[in-house]
Design a protein around this motif. Structure first.
Motif, PDB file in Angstrom:
ATOM      1  N   ARG A   1      38.546  24.279  46.020  1.00 58.60           N
ATOM      2  CA  ARG A   1      39.068  24.402  44.643  1.00 58.60           C
ATOM      3  C   ARG A   1      38.272  25.449  43.855  1.00 58.60           C
ATOM      4  N   THR A   2      36.969  25.517  44.054  1.00 59.72           N
ATOM      5  CA  THR A   2      36.149  26.518  43.365  1.00 59.72           C
ATOM      6  C   THR A   2      36.569  27.918  43.782  1.00 59.72           C
ATOM      7  N   ILE A   3      36.779  28.125  45.072  1.00 56.10           N
ATOM      8  CA  ILE A   3      37.205  29.435  45.566  1.00 56.10           C
ATOM      9  C   ILE A   3      38.561  29.787  44.964  1.00 56.10           C
ATOM     10  N   GLN A   4      39.491  28.854  44.960  1.00 57.02           N
ATOM     11  CA  GLN A   4      40.816  29.095  44.377  1.00 57.02           C
ATOM     12  C   GLN A   4      40.697  29.498  42.908  1.00 57.02           C
ATOM     13  N   THR A   5      39.889  28.771  42.174  1.00 57.99           N
ATOM     14  CA  THR A   5      39.716  29.036  40.745  1.00 57.99           C
ATOM     15  C   THR A   5      39.118  30.414  40.506  1.00 57.99           C
ATOM     16  N   LEU A   6      38.075  30.750  41.261  1.00 61.06           N
ATOM     17  CA  LEU A   6      37.412  32.039  41.073  1.00 61.06           C
ATOM     18  C   LEU A   6      38.334  33.210  41.431  1.00 61.06           C
ATOM     19  N   GLU A   7      39.218  33.009  42.380  1.00 64.18           N
ATOM     20  CA  GLU A   7      40.158  34.071  42.753  1.00 64.18           C
ATOM     21  C   GLU A   7      41.329  34.182  41.786  1.00 64.18           C
ATOM     22  N   SER A   8      41.516  33.187  40.952  1.00 65.07           N
ATOM     23  CA  SER A   8      42.696  33.161  40.088  1.00 65.07           C
ATOM     24  C   SER A   8      42.598  34.088  38.889  1.00 65.07           C
TER      25      SER A   8
END
Length: 87
Positions: free
Chosen positions: A31-38
């Motif tokens: 979820r952190t990776i998804q958020t940072l890429e968003s």
């Protein structure tokens, strides 16, 4: 210029790495990776230790991050990929 969501996406693409793989390598949550890429808002407001984990993991695999010159906005953001031999 700060580390951006574009850097993460480009680095993963060059390494042919899925978000879940990056999460495993860095010890961060998927979820952190998804958020940072968003969005760049997410990377600009992220904990520096979190960004460092991502940068370190990708740099160890041969990614060099490129940043634009002052006043150029997002123009010039990119990466270079120097494949690391596994020998």
């Amino acid at each position: 210029m700060l580390f951006s969501s574009i850097h993460i996406r480009l680095g993963r693409a060059a390494l042919n790495m899925k978000q879940k793989e990056l999460a495993e390598v860095t010890g961060l949550s998927y979820r952190t990776i998804q958020t940072l890429e968003s969005s760049d808002y997410a990377t600009e407001n992220a904990n520096m230790a979190t960004i460092r984990k991502i940068k370190d993991a990708m740099e160890k695999k041969g990614i060099k991050f490129l940043f634009p010159k002052e006043g150029e906005g997002n123009s010039g953001i990119g990466i270079r990929f120097y494949p690391i031999n596994k020998d």
